[in-house]
Design a protein around this motif. Structure first.
Motif, PDB file in Angstrom:
ATOM      1  N   HIS A 151      36.276  35.891  44.113  1.00  0.00           N
ATOM      2  CA  HIS A 151      37.475  36.700  44.300  1.00  0.00           C
ATOM      3  C   HIS A 151      38.463  36.562  43.139  1.00  0.00           C
ATOM      4  O   HIS A 151      38.555  35.500  42.519  1.00  0.00           O
ATOM      5  CB  HIS A 151      38.191  36.294  45.588  1.00  0.00           C
ATOM      6  N   LEU A 152      39.212  37.637  42.938  1.00  0.00           N
ATOM      7  CA  LEU A 152      40.354  37.648  42.016  1.00  0.00           C
ATOM      8  C   LEU A 152      41.609  37.836  42.847  1.00  0.00           C
ATOM      9  O   LEU A 152      41.663  38.728  43.705  1.00  0.00           O
ATOM     10  CB  LEU A 152      40.221  38.805  41.022  1.00  0.00           C
ATOM     11  N   ALA A 153      42.614  36.979  42.632  1.00  0.00           N
ATOM     12  CA  ALA A 153      43.900  37.117  43.333  1.00  0.00           C
ATOM     13  C   ALA A 153      44.998  37.288  42.293  1.00  0.00           C
ATOM     14  O   ALA A 153      45.105  36.488  41.352  1.00  0.00           O
ATOM     15  CB  ALA A 153      44.162  35.889  44.197  1.00  0.00           C
ATOM     16  N   GLN A 191      57.351  41.497  44.727  1.00  0.00           N
ATOM     17  CA  GLN A 191      56.158  41.118  43.980  1.00  0.00           C
ATOM     18  C   GLN A 191      54.951  41.603  44.769  1.00  0.00           C
ATOM     19  O   GLN A 191      54.928  41.514  45.998  1.00  0.00           O
ATOM     20  CB  GLN A 191      56.072  39.597  43.779  1.00  0.00           C
ATOM     21  N   ARG A 192      53.985  42.130  44.041  1.00  0.00           N
ATOM     22  CA  ARG A 192      52.794  42.695  44.684  1.00  0.00           C
ATOM     23  C   ARG A 192      51.657  41.678  44.626  1.00  0.00           C
ATOM     24  O   ARG A 192      51.396  41.091  43.561  1.00  0.00           O
ATOM     25  CB  ARG A 192      52.415  43.987  43.951  1.00  0.00           C
ATOM     26  N   TYR A 193      51.001  41.480  45.770  1.00  0.00           N
ATOM     27  CA  TYR A 193      49.891  40.538  45.889  1.00  0.00           C
ATOM     28  C   TYR A 193      48.613  41.333  46.135  1.00  0.00           C
ATOM     29  O   TYR A 193      48.543  42.125  47.074  1.00  0.00           O
ATOM     30  CB  TYR A 193      50.117  39.589  47.074  1.00  0.00           C
ATOM     31  N   LEU A 194      47.596  41.088  45.304  1.00  0.00           N
ATOM     32  CA  LEU A 194      46.312  41.765  45.480  1.00  0.00           C
ATOM     33  C   LEU A 194      45.190  40.733  45.507  1.00  0.00           C
ATOM     34  O   LEU A 194      45.216  39.770  44.734  1.00  0.00           O
ATOM     35  CB  LEU A 194      46.035  42.738  44.336  1.00  0.00           C
ATOM     36  N   VAL A 195      44.229  40.943  46.384  1.00  0.00           N
ATOM     37  CA  VAL A 195      43.027  40.109  46.390  1.00  0.00           C
ATOM     38  C   VAL A 195      41.822  41.045  46.423  1.00  0.00           C
ATOM     39  O   VAL A 195      41.780  41.975  47.239  1.00  0.00           O
ATOM     40  CB  VAL A 195      42.964  39.174  47.615  1.00  0.00           C
ATOM     41  N   GLY A 196      40.877  40.800  45.521  1.00  0.00           N
ATOM     42  CA  GLY A 196      39.678  41.632  45.498  1.00  0.00           C
ATOM     43  C   GLY A 196      38.433  40.785  45.350  1.00  0.00           C
ATOM     44  O   GLY A 196      38.451  39.730  44.700  1.00  0.00           O
ATOM     45  N   GLY A 197      37.354  41.234  45.990  1.00  0.00           N
ATOM     46  CA  GLY A 197      36.063  40.571  45.842  1.00  0.00           C
ATOM     47  C   GLY A 197      35.283  41.257  44.726  1.00  0.00           C
ATOM     48  O   GLY A 197      35.308  42.484  44.607  1.00  0.00           O
ATOM     49  N   LYS A 198      34.598  40.475  43.938  1.00  0.00           N
ATOM     50  CA  LYS A 198      33.835  41.043  42.824  1.00  0.00           C
ATOM     51  C   LYS A 198      32.843  42.087  43.323  1.00  0.00           C
ATOM     52  O   LYS A 198      32.115  41.858  44.295  1.00  0.00           O
ATOM     53  CB  LYS A 198      33.078  39.935  42.097  1.00  0.00           C
TER      54      LYS A 198
END
Ligand SMILES: C[S@@+](CC[C@H](N)C(=O)[O-])C[C@H]1O[C@@H](n2cnc3c(N)ncnc32)[C@H](O)[C@@H]1O
Length: 235
Positions: A151-153, A191-198
């Protein structure tokens, strides 16, 4: 994007404003609410994802280091030597028995990231991507995807552009399409928080749809009265 004043050289900018000066800013009372919100978010994220190997990308002075103490292998990377000098001290302070691997590395190619493919379960980029110039952001996300296996956060500014303070709005949902599948996208204290899975190589990309969703999301936040307080514009 056009603005007057000297051209933005990201490396020089952070060399000049990093180190004790940046640390003082993140420890000021005006910054406290952001520190607290990020602390809560990342503590919960690490408890949920349980990464074995993670990267604090653009780690600055190591503001977030105390949050990673339960992660078996922690890497941290920044291009600014002034930041790394303080980050190394902080890394030794928070976990001397299993030190974080704090790397200073600069190449001519700003988007280059010096790690192997599929290396990290979790990559955190807190208040980094908003300072990346528009021409570098796509190639940099390609690199983050390359070195990520989980993941990328991201913590970034909610819709806000201030080229004089070197803050750029990027269309994150569109940029993530085909790279990271967004699982979370919310705002706390502007502030914007994003989490994505590869996204695996064979992942299907629906660029048009993701781009449209992003624009809807951004416009829903674009209240002209909503402006980042000065405290959040990093020095
Ligand atoms: C606003 S500071 C954030 C530091 C830290 N993540 C935090 O939350 O306190 C942005 C940092 O990103 C680093 N940075 C910017 N672009 C980078 C890149 N392409 N590669 C590595 N570090 C970068 C800068 O040197 C700077 O230390």
């Amino acid at each position: 994007m056009t603005h007057s004043g000297p051209a933005y050289d990201p490396d020089q900018y952070w060399e000049n404003r990093g180190g004790p000066f940046y640390r003082e800013y993140t420890e000021s009372s005006g910054y406290e609410q952001y520190r607290r919100a990020q602390g809560q978010f990342f503590s919960e994220l690490v408890a949920r994802l349980r990464p074995r190997r993670m990267l604090d990308f653009g780690c600055g002075t190591g503001k977030l280091f105390p949050l990673w103490v339960d992660v078996p292998e922690v890497h941290a990377y920044d291009r600014a030597q002034s930041q790394i000098d303080v980050a190394r001290e902080e890394a030794m302070r928070v976990r001397p028995d299993n030190p974080y691997r704090v790397l200073h590395y600069v190449s001519g190619e700003r988007a280059e990231v010096p790690y192997d493919d599929d290396h990290f379960d979790l990559i955190v980029a807190a208040e980094v991507l908003l300072h990346v110039v528009p021409s570098d952001i796509g190639p940099l996300l390609d690199e983050l995807r390359r070195i990520c296996r989980g993941h990328l956060a991201v913590v970034t500014a909610a819709p806000f552009t201030n080229p004089a303070a070197h803050c750029f709005d990027h269309d994150y949902a569109a940029l993530c399409a085909g790279r990271f599948d967004l699982a979370d996208d919310h705002v706390v204290h502007h502030q914007r928080y994003l989490v994505g899975g590869k996204v695996p190589s064979s992942g299907k990309v629906r660029l048009d749809e993701k781009s449209r969703q992003s624009k809807d999301f951004v416009s829903s936040l674009s209240d002209s009265k909503v402006r980042l307080p000065n405290a959040i514009v990093t020095p």
